[in-house]
Design an enzyme around this catalytic site. Structure first.
Site, PDB file in Angstrom:
ATOM      1  CB  SER A 140       0.318  -9.649  46.938  1.00  0.00           C
ATOM      2  OG  SER A 140       0.586 -11.031  47.073  1.00  0.00           O
ATOM      3  CE1 TYR A 153      -1.825  -9.301  51.782  1.00  0.00           C
ATOM      4  CE2 TYR A 153      -1.475 -11.232  50.406  1.00  0.00           C
ATOM      5  CZ  TYR A 153      -1.052 -10.017  50.881  1.00  0.00           C
ATOM      6  OH  TYR A 153       0.147  -9.481  50.462  1.00  0.00           O
TER       7      TYR A 153
END
Length: 263
Positions: A140, A153
């Protein structure tokens, strides 16, 4: 380079990016193995493929790392090899660090990092033996910088970069490629499925995801870059600029993010 009859294993294939990759690679003639926890959803994806006979389902849970070697054996034996492993399964988080329980932090790391590493380690010996393979990891932009409400995350995605950058150097002389893929906002249910600080589902579509790139467009943009053997790939909207701001103007990025809407 063509994906015709290449054997591709995709985790997180029951929805979102994984589902879109399944359709695109199946359309390009690949033999696709699809995995996630949701067997019924995987069956629906298979049925929706143009060449359903070239799709094989292997349900798995990335948190059950002890089961992954046997899942890898099943995948390898089905068509004789795995040419591409798309480590796409994962989960996000939406909570302030102070309010995120340790078991939730561990769960995010277990799925995003340890599960991905364990599955890769299970497949890697067969690639080394054949002196051929390509490992693709869905990271990401959060693997390059962090924002509010995503501490766990972002940590899990940063960890992927450290591990797979190192692995790339170790398998270079064995003709194995490693690609880290950094999506920006892609219109999937990743925000809805994200974990709150107590482990409950967020159950809200993020504004960024709502306005993000369609998953099928993302897949179409990604595949040519994989064919080129790109080591790190950024696909998304203006949020991708955060990667470069972090590199060259980190203080400016921090100032921007402090005032940015991140939900």
């Amino acid at each position: 380079m063509s994906f015709q009859d290449k054997i591709v294993w995709i985790t997180g294939a029951s929805s979102g990016i994984g589902e879109a990759l399944t359709y695109e690679l199946n359309k390009q003639g690949a033999k696709v193995i699809i995995s996630s926890r949701r067997q019924k959803a995987l069956q629906k994806v298979k049925t929706s493929c143009l060449q359903a006979s070239k799709v094989h389902i292997i349900p798995l849970d990335l948190t059950k790392t002890e089961e992954l070697p046997s899942k890898a054996e099943e995948a390898i034996s089905h068509w004789g090899a795995v040419d591409y492993l798309f480590n796409n399964g994962g989960i996000s988080q939406r909570s302030e660090a102070i309010n995120t329980q340790m078991n939730v932090i561990r769960q995010v790391m277990e799925i995003n990092f340890f599960g991905t590493v364990a599955l890769t380690k299970a497949v890697l010996p067969s690639m080394i033996e054949r002196k051929s393979g390509h490992i693709v990891v869905t990271s990401s932009v959060m693997g390059k910088f962090g924002t509010r409400l995503r501490s766990s995350y972002a940590a899990s995605k940063h960890a992927l970069h450290g591990y797979f950058d190192s692995l790339r150097q170790e398998v270079y002389d064995k003709n194995i490629d490693v690609s880290l893929v950094c999506p920006g906002f892609i219109k999937t249910n990743v925000t809805k499925n994200a974990l709150e600080g107590d482990g409950s589902k967020h159950n809200k579509m993020g504004a960024g995801q709502e306005k993000g790139m369609a998953a099928d467009e993302f897949a179409q943009k990604l595949i040519p870059k994989i064919k080129q053997g790109k080591e790190e790939i950024y696909i998304g909207g203006k949020e991708i600029w955060g990667v470069y701001l972090k590199r060259f103007f980190p203080r400016l990025l921090n100032k921007i993010l402090r005032n940015a809407k991140v939900t």
